[in-house]
Scaffold this active site. Structure first.
Site, PDB file in Angstrom:
ATOM      1  CG  ASP A  89      -0.022  -0.056   2.355  1.00 11.72           C
ATOM      2  OD1 ASP A  89       0.223   0.937   2.639  1.00 11.72           O
ATOM      3  OD2 ASP A  89      -0.469  -0.915   3.402  1.00 11.72           O
ATOM      4  CG  HIS A 104       7.466  -7.813  -0.115  1.00 11.00           C
ATOM      5  ND1 HIS A 104       6.938  -8.523   0.665  1.00 11.00           N
ATOM      6  CD2 HIS A 104       8.598  -8.324  -0.661  1.00 11.00           C
ATOM      7  CE1 HIS A 104       7.781  -9.252   1.392  1.00 11.00           C
ATOM      8  NE2 HIS A 104       8.497  -9.607   0.367  1.00 11.00           N
TER       9      HIS A 104
END
Ligand SMILES: NC(=O)c1ccc[n+]([C@@H]2O[C@H](COP(=O)([O-])OP(=O)(O)OC[C@H]3O[C@@H](n4cnc5c(N)ncnc54)[C@H](O)[C@@H]3O)[C@@H](O)[C@H]2O)c1
Length: 238
Positions: A89, A104
């Site tokens: 996010d 990631h």
């Protein structure tokens, strides 16, 4: 000015309403991770993978940074602050953190699914929450895939993360089981003089070396306590 490095993981965004994976019986939003977050899953069923990440992107867009994200951004008032995150996010950026390294990937971006393009540095911003297999393609005609590092893929940003951690005066780990690669190794890279903290409701010394101070609280509770201490110790740079 002190160098403060934050490492955040899924627990960081839990209080923003984005579920962790490991706290839900190894199911991420009712899916087994190998069905949706591996290169094999994409080969097998790209529709399912695209749909899964579209739903993740939608929930990220609906979520807001929590108090812990906001306090981390405020650290920049009195320290150099780098954030290393395994989260996909963008809540750190939206809270105002200027230096965020995503290990990631970032769900707001897409990349080509062409063979060999896995580690390409060409990213495409995703407008809204939906990537469409038929509509959204790279110039070579391959569908765009989410810019996330799947299980089994290498983590190109790890080298940079190690450099940041090795240079830290203060290192704060937040909301991580510390079992997902590569962070399991990263926590051992701090200098001997580094002051280290581990904020997680399940924080214990089975997960981190004795050098770490344990704060067994949620991200917002732990950061409120630690931020108050740091602010008292370091005057604002302005
Ligand atoms: N927000 C996101 O982008 C997001 C969310 C879930 C998973 N993921 C991805 O999947 C990977 C694996 O996910 P995972 O869930 O196994 O991560 P993980 O290994 O970091 O496990 C979650 C950790 O969060 C802790 N936690 C739970 N609630 C918390 C809170 N309120 N405050 C602080 N800590 C809390 C748990 O105790 C646990 O240690 C992540 O590394 C990430 O790449 C990303």
């Amino acid at each position: 000015m002190p160098k403060i490095v934050i490492f955040s993981d899924a627990g960081m965004s839990a209080e923003s309403g984005i579920n962790t994976f490991r706290d839900h019986d190894g199911l991420w939003e009712n899916h087994k991770i190998e069905d949706v977050a591996t290169p094999q899953a994409w080969q097998r069923n790209p529709e399912l993978v695209q749909r899964f990440y579209n739903a993740r992107r939608k929930s990220v867009l609906e979520a807001q940074p929590n108090l812990a994200h906001q306090l981390i951004a405020k650290i920049q008032d009195f320290a150099e602050c780098d954030v290393i995150t395994q989260n996909i996010d963008d809540l750190h950026e939206r809270a105002g953190s200027r230096h965020v390294l995503h290990l990631h990937g970032n769900i707001r971006l897409a990349k080509s699914s062409a063979p060999g393009a896995q580690y390409s540095e060409t990213f495409y911003p995703v407008q809204g929450w939906e990537l469409n297999l038929q509509r959204d393609k790279c110039p070579l005609g391959y569908p765009l895939r989410p810019h996330v590092v799947w299980f089994g893929e290498a983590v190109p940003a790890y080298k940079h993360a190690i450099q940041l951690v090795q240079d830290a005066d203060i290192f704060i780990v937040i909301g991580s089981s510390l079992v997902v690669c590569p962070v399991a190794g990263l926590i051992h890279e701090i200098p001997a003089t580094c002051e280290a903290y581990y904020i997680d409701p399940k924080a214990d010394h089975l997960r981190v070396p004795k050098q770490y101070h344990l704060i067994p609280q949620t991200a917002t509770q732990g950061m409120q306590m630690l931020f108050t201490q740091l602010k008292e110790r370091f005057p604002n740079k302005t």
